[in-house]
Design a protein around this motif. Structure first.
Motif, PDB file in Angstrom:
ATOM      1  N   LYS A 283      62.911  20.751  44.865  1.00  0.00           N
ATOM      2  CA  LYS A 283      62.328  22.052  44.538  1.00  0.00           C
ATOM      3  C   LYS A 283      62.777  22.485  43.149  1.00  0.00           C
ATOM      4  N   HIS A 284      61.804  22.985  42.355  1.00  0.00           N
ATOM      5  CA  HIS A 284      62.123  23.497  41.031  1.00  0.00           C
ATOM      6  C   HIS A 284      61.892  25.002  41.034  1.00  0.00           C
ATOM      7  N   PRO A 285      62.884  25.746  40.588  1.00  0.00           N
ATOM      8  CA  PRO A 285      62.700  27.203  40.554  1.00  0.00           C
ATOM      9  C   PRO A 285      61.646  27.595  39.517  1.00  0.00           C
ATOM     10  N   CYS A 286      60.926  28.615  39.851  1.00  0.00           N
ATOM     11  CA  CYS A 286      59.906  29.144  38.944  1.00  0.00           C
ATOM     12  C   CYS A 286      60.611  30.037  37.924  1.00  0.00           C
ATOM     13  N   PRO A 287      60.405  29.767  36.640  1.00  0.00           N
ATOM     14  CA  PRO A 287      61.027  30.638  35.631  1.00  0.00           C
ATOM     15  C   PRO A 287      60.566  32.087  35.804  1.00  0.00           C
ATOM     16  N   GLU A 288      61.443  32.999  35.505  1.00  0.00           N
ATOM     17  CA  GLU A 288      61.148  34.425  35.670  1.00  0.00           C
ATOM     18  C   GLU A 288      59.898  34.835  34.903  1.00  0.00           C
ATOM     19  N   SER A 289      59.684  34.267  33.729  1.00  0.00           N
ATOM     20  CA  SER A 289      58.509  34.627  32.932  1.00  0.00           C
ATOM     21  C   SER A 289      57.223  34.198  33.632  1.00  0.00           C
ATOM     22  N   GLU A 290      57.233  33.021  34.264  1.00  0.00           N
ATOM     23  CA  GLU A 290      56.053  32.558  35.000  1.00  0.00           C
ATOM     24  C   GLU A 290      55.844  33.389  36.259  1.00  0.00           C
ATOM     25  N   ARG A 291      56.935  33.707  36.934  1.00  0.00           N
ATOM     26  CA  ARG A 291      56.847  34.540  38.142  1.00  0.00           C
ATOM     27  C   ARG A 291      56.247  35.907  37.807  1.00  0.00           C
ATOM     28  N   ALA A 292      56.662  36.476  36.694  1.00  0.00           N
ATOM     29  CA  ALA A 292      56.145  37.785  36.278  1.00  0.00           C
ATOM     30  C   ALA A 292      54.639  37.706  36.021  1.00  0.00           C
ATOM     31  N   LEU A 293      54.176  36.620  35.399  1.00  0.00           N
ATOM     32  CA  LEU A 293      52.744  36.448  35.154  1.00  0.00           C
ATOM     33  C   LEU A 293      51.971  36.308  36.461  1.00  0.00           C
ATOM     34  N   LEU A 294      52.503  35.521  37.385  1.00  0.00           N
ATOM     35  CA  LEU A 294      51.851  35.350  38.682  1.00  0.00           C
ATOM     36  C   LEU A 294      51.764  36.676  39.440  1.00  0.00           C
ATOM     37  N   GLU A 295      52.854  37.418  39.431  1.00  0.00           N
ATOM     38  CA  GLU A 295      52.862  38.708  40.123  1.00  0.00           C
ATOM     39  C   GLU A 295      51.896  39.689  39.461  1.00  0.00           C
ATOM     40  N   ARG A 296      51.816  39.668  38.146  1.00  0.00           N
ATOM     41  CA  ARG A 296      50.866  40.524  37.440  1.00  0.00           C
ATOM     42  C   ARG A 296      49.438  40.187  37.852  1.00  0.00           C
ATOM     43  N   ASP A 297      49.108  38.886  37.834  1.00  0.00           N
ATOM     44  CA  ASP A 297      47.756  38.457  38.188  1.00  0.00           C
ATOM     45  C   ASP A 297      47.433  38.763  39.641  1.00  0.00           C
ATOM     46  N   LEU A 298      48.389  38.547  40.536  1.00  0.00           N
ATOM     47  CA  LEU A 298      48.163  38.881  41.947  1.00  0.00           C
ATOM     48  C   LEU A 298      47.905  40.370  42.114  1.00  0.00           C
ATOM     49  N   GLY A 299      48.621  41.188  41.372  1.00  0.00           N
ATOM     50  CA  GLY A 299      48.397  42.633  41.428  1.00  0.00           C
ATOM     51  C   GLY A 299      46.998  43.008  40.973  1.00  0.00           C
ATOM     52  N   ILE A 300      46.523  42.330  39.930  1.00  0.00           N
ATOM     53  CA  ILE A 300      45.164  42.589  39.435  1.00  0.00           C
ATOM     54  C   ILE A 300      44.138  42.173  40.479  1.00  0.00           C
ATOM     55  N   PHE A 301      44.284  40.961  41.032  1.00  0.00           N
ATOM     56  CA  PHE A 301      43.355  40.486  42.056  1.00  0.00           C
ATOM     57  C   PHE A 301      43.363  41.399  43.277  1.00  0.00           C
ATOM     58  N   HIS A 302      44.539  41.857  43.648  1.00  0.00           N
ATOM     59  CA  HIS A 302      44.670  42.753  44.801  1.00  0.00           C
ATOM     60  C   HIS A 302      43.890  44.045  44.555  1.00  0.00           C
ATOM     61  N   GLN A 303      44.056  44.632  43.376  1.00  0.00           N
ATOM     62  CA  GLN A 303      43.380  45.886  43.063  1.00  0.00           C
ATOM     63  C   GLN A 303      41.865  45.710  43.024  1.00  0.00           C
ATOM     64  N   VAL A 304      41.407  44.604  42.439  1.00  0.00           N
ATOM     65  CA  VAL A 304      39.964  44.332  42.402  1.00  0.00           C
ATOM     66  C   VAL A 304      39.429  44.193  43.825  1.00  0.00           C
ATOM     67  N   PHE A 305      40.160  43.465  44.677  1.00  0.00           N
ATOM     68  CA  PHE A 305      39.750  43.293  46.069  1.00  0.00           C
ATOM     69  C   PHE A 305      39.652  44.642  46.776  1.00  0.00           C
ATOM     70  N   VAL A 306      40.667  45.472  46.631  1.00  0.00           N
ATOM     71  CA  VAL A 306      40.683  46.795  47.258  1.00  0.00           C
ATOM     72  C   VAL A 306      39.483  47.612  46.788  1.00  0.00           C
ATOM     73  N   GLU A 307      39.215  47.603  45.504  1.00  0.00           N
ATOM     74  CA  GLU A 307      38.092  48.371  44.972  1.00  0.00           C
ATOM     75  C   GLU A 307      36.750  47.845  45.480  1.00  0.00           C
ATOM     76  N   GLU A 308      36.608  46.525  45.580  1.00  0.00           N
ATOM     77  CA  GLU A 308      35.367  45.934  46.089  1.00  0.00           C
ATOM     78  C   GLU A 308      35.153  46.292  47.563  1.00  0.00           C
ATOM     79  N   VAL A 309      36.205  46.209  48.362  1.00  0.00           N
ATOM     80  CA  VAL A 309      36.096  46.571  49.773  1.00  0.00           C
ATOM     81  C   VAL A 309      35.705  48.036  49.896  1.00  0.00           C
TER      82      VAL A 309
END
Length: 87
Positions: free
Chosen positions: A2-28
């Protein structure tokens, strides 16, 4: 190994997931004609039993596999025996 995910990559993933989540909520909310804040309260990532989804206005009706088969057949203009579900 297992390789740890660098904090910078994790922050990008969390940012993108937050965007996708908000778009999904708005579409629903838009597609169900419900307030965004109502959907936001429900969109916590947990599962929801059918009865609760129905009472929250997230689904139009409840049924079983045969109910779904009949609905699809009607929508597609085919006989119910032509509608096959994957196992």
């Amino acid at each position: 190994m297992k390789h740890p995910c660098p904090e910078s990559e994790r922050a990008l993933l969390e940012r993108d997931l937050g965007i996708f989540h908000q778009v999904f909520v708005e579409e629903v909310a838009e597609n169900r004609s419900l307030p965004v804040d109502q959907i936001q309260k429900l969109a916590d990532g947990s599962s929801m039993p059918a009865e609760l989804a129905w009472s929250a206005g997230l689904v139009d009706s409840l049924g079983n596999e045969e109910t779904a088969r009949s609905w699809f057949a009607e929508q597609l203009g085919v006989n119910t025996d032509e509608v096959v579900f994957c196992d």
